[in-house]
Write an enzyme that holds these catalytic residues in place. Structure first.
Site, PDB file in Angstrom:
ATOM      1  N   LEU A 228       0.821  -1.208   0.000  1.00 43.95           N
ATOM      2  CA  LEU A 228       0.000   0.000   0.000  1.00 43.95           C
ATOM      3  C   LEU A 228       0.856   1.259   0.000  1.00 43.95           C
ATOM      4  CD1 LEU A 228      -2.545  -1.173   2.740  1.00 43.95           C
ATOM      5  CD2 LEU A 228      -2.704  -1.483   0.266  1.00 43.95           C
TER       6      LEU A 228
ATOM      7  N   GLY B 289     -44.410   9.759  43.253  1.00 45.82           N
ATOM      8  CA  GLY B 289     -45.814   9.999  43.499  1.00 45.82           C
ATOM      9  C   GLY B 289     -46.553  10.723  42.397  1.00 45.82           C
ATOM     10  N   VAL B 290     -45.863  11.118  41.332  1.00 46.09           N
ATOM     11  CA  VAL B 290     -46.467  11.917  40.264  1.00 46.09           C
ATOM     12  C   VAL B 290     -47.038  11.011  39.176  1.00 46.09           C
ATOM     13  CG1 VAL B 290     -45.946  13.524  38.373  1.00 46.09           C
ATOM     14  CG2 VAL B 290     -45.065  13.952  40.682  1.00 46.09           C
TER      15      VAL B 290
ATOM     16  N   TYR C  27       1.174  10.914 -11.825  1.00 45.66           N
ATOM     17  CA  TYR C  27       0.840   9.923 -10.792  1.00 45.66           C
ATOM     18  C   TYR C  27       0.319   8.647 -11.441  1.00 45.66           C
ATOM     19  CZ  TYR C  27      -1.774   7.805  -6.893  1.00 45.66           C
ATOM     20  OH  TYR C  27      -2.269   6.937  -5.943  1.00 45.66           O
TER      21      TYR C  27
ATOM     22  N   ASN D 103     -11.672   6.942  -5.931  1.00 47.44           N
ATOM     23  CA  ASN D 103     -11.569   7.814  -4.764  1.00 47.44           C
ATOM     24  C   ASN D 103     -12.029   7.053  -3.527  1.00 47.44           C
ATOM     25  OD1 ASN D 103     -11.045  10.681  -5.984  1.00 47.44           O
ATOM     26  ND2 ASN D 103     -12.637   9.763  -7.257  1.00 47.44           N
TER      27      ASN D 103
END
Length: 400
Positions: free
Chosen positions: A63, A310-311, A118, A147
């Site tokens: 690579l 309690g709600v 390249y 790409n």
């Protein structure tokens, strides 16, 4: 099996090596390869190390390469002469193990790549590898990469996706020269998977018709079949939408295997520390709090509800909207009653035994914290985003 990876610190090399390590250590359950050693060679490694690696390698992933030299003459040295020297060392040791070469679609020298120095250096590297195969009988795997994108790719170098992700994640401007420009993109995880298949003797072969891959079981080249053709404008638009997610809480559609899903994962890998933690708006009162966490374009939203001791909360019903309630901490009672009837369905819920309860359309429902001291914490999912213009929510007590 001993595996040599040159260019191990680069974008592809790092992703490949980290995956190979998960296989070597038994953490990767999708591959059953037996890996003894992973030889990582890069620019800071010594010639003696490379010599030893070439002696012992059972497979070589080459690579290493030059993408952005100060002088174009460096292309040949980095992309052709290095592989020539690598193969010479293998021959010195009589090692005819398989060799993979990372080339580029620019090696086709077609269209906008016709004058690419390249590309010319990559084409020369391909010739060196193919000649080596004829001379030694070694198997070679030559991939012409399009790409590439994915985590750990260097921004402001040779990847527009990496640059866009980095800049948008860091509130920096991007330049879109022509939004109609189309790119062929290959996701790093898909590439690594194909490279592992080559390691297992299952590489996909092809020939080339210009820039186009032509699958061919007897082809000289190898390829990764899953690529995406996307314009610069589409990439920029998607990334800008991703950047808005912490404000809107809306995650865009990301079907399985889609470009959007892979681009979003890539974008997240570029977030700076101050954007990893997303503050959320807690709607508080003396009964507790309600906080929206995540919204989707077509699959509703997630919220967290905290109910004080309690709600009772809720006491409303919906025509079409329905929800899942899952108590994750505390002890509570969920009750629901079909509108127009007197029958009440009761469910005791607890964070010690997490269950998901449907809040049915047409049923008024409530949730009560049965504890005298501890909060009741409930994870809620609704099948649609809350729309203040059409809330589909009607107050009515469960128990009159």
């Amino acid at each position: 099996m001993n595996i040599l990876v040159t260019g191990a610190c680069g974008f592809v090399g790092k992703n490949l090596c980290e995956t190979l390590k998960t296989i070597k250590d038994g953490r990767n359950k999708t591959h059953t390869l037996t890996i003894d050693e992973i030889f990582e060679y890069d620019i800071n490694s010594s010639p003696n190390e490379l010599d030893e690696f070439c002696k012992r390698a059972d497979f070589v992933f080459n690579l290493a390469g030059v993408n952005r030299p100060k002088d174009e003459s460096e292309f040949a040295a980095g992309n052709a002469l290095f592989i020539e020297g690598l193969l010479a060392k293998l021959k010195e040791h009589g090692n005819t193990c398989p060799v993979m070469l990372a080339s580029s679609v620019q090696a086709t020298l077609v269209g906008r790549y016709s004058q690419s120095e390249y590309g010319k250096s990559k084409l020369l590297g391909e010739k060196i590898v193919f000649d080596y195969a004829l001379e030694t009988g070694a198997s070679v795997f030559v991939y012409r990469f399009p790409n590439l994108f994915g985590k750990w790719c260097r921004p402001n170098y040779n990847s527009v996706v990496a640059t866009f992700c980095h800049n948008i994640a860091n509130d920096l401007p991007i330049t879109v020269s022509d939004p109609r420009t189309e790119l062929e993109l290959l996701y790093i995880d898909d590439l690594v998977e194909e490279m592992l298949l080559a390691l297992e003797g299952q590489a996909k072969r092809c020939q080339y018709d210009g820039l186009n891959v032509v699958p061919d079981d007897d082809g000289r080249f190898c390829y990764a079949p899953l690529t995406y053709k996307v314009t610069l404008g589409e990439i920029a638009d998607l990334l800008c939408r991703f950047a808005e997610q912490p404000k809107t809480l809306v995650v865009p559609e990301m079907p399985s295997g889609s470009f959007e899903k892979k681009l979003y994962s890539t974008y997240l890998s570029y977030l700076p520390k101050d954007k990893i933690c997303v503050p959320l708006k807690m709607n508080k009162d003396d009964r507790g709090s309600f906080t929206e966490i995540l919204k989707t374009a077509s699959c509703g939203q997630f919220s967290v509800n905290i109910t004080k001791p309690g709600v009772t909360k809720g006491e409303h019903w919906h025509n079409t909207k329905w929800e899942f309630f899952a108590v994750v901490s505390g002890e509570g009672l969920i009750e629901m009653r079909k509108i127009g009837t007197d029958e009440v369905l009761s469910f005791n819920v607890s964070g010690d035994k997490i269950e998901a309860l449907h809040m049915l359309p047409g049923y008024t429902h409530s949730i009560t914290n049965l504890s005298e001291t501890n909060d009741l914490v409930t994870l809620m999912w609704a099948n649609e985003q809350f729309d203040p213009e059409k809330p589909d929510t009607f107050f009515e007590k469960v128990n009159d």
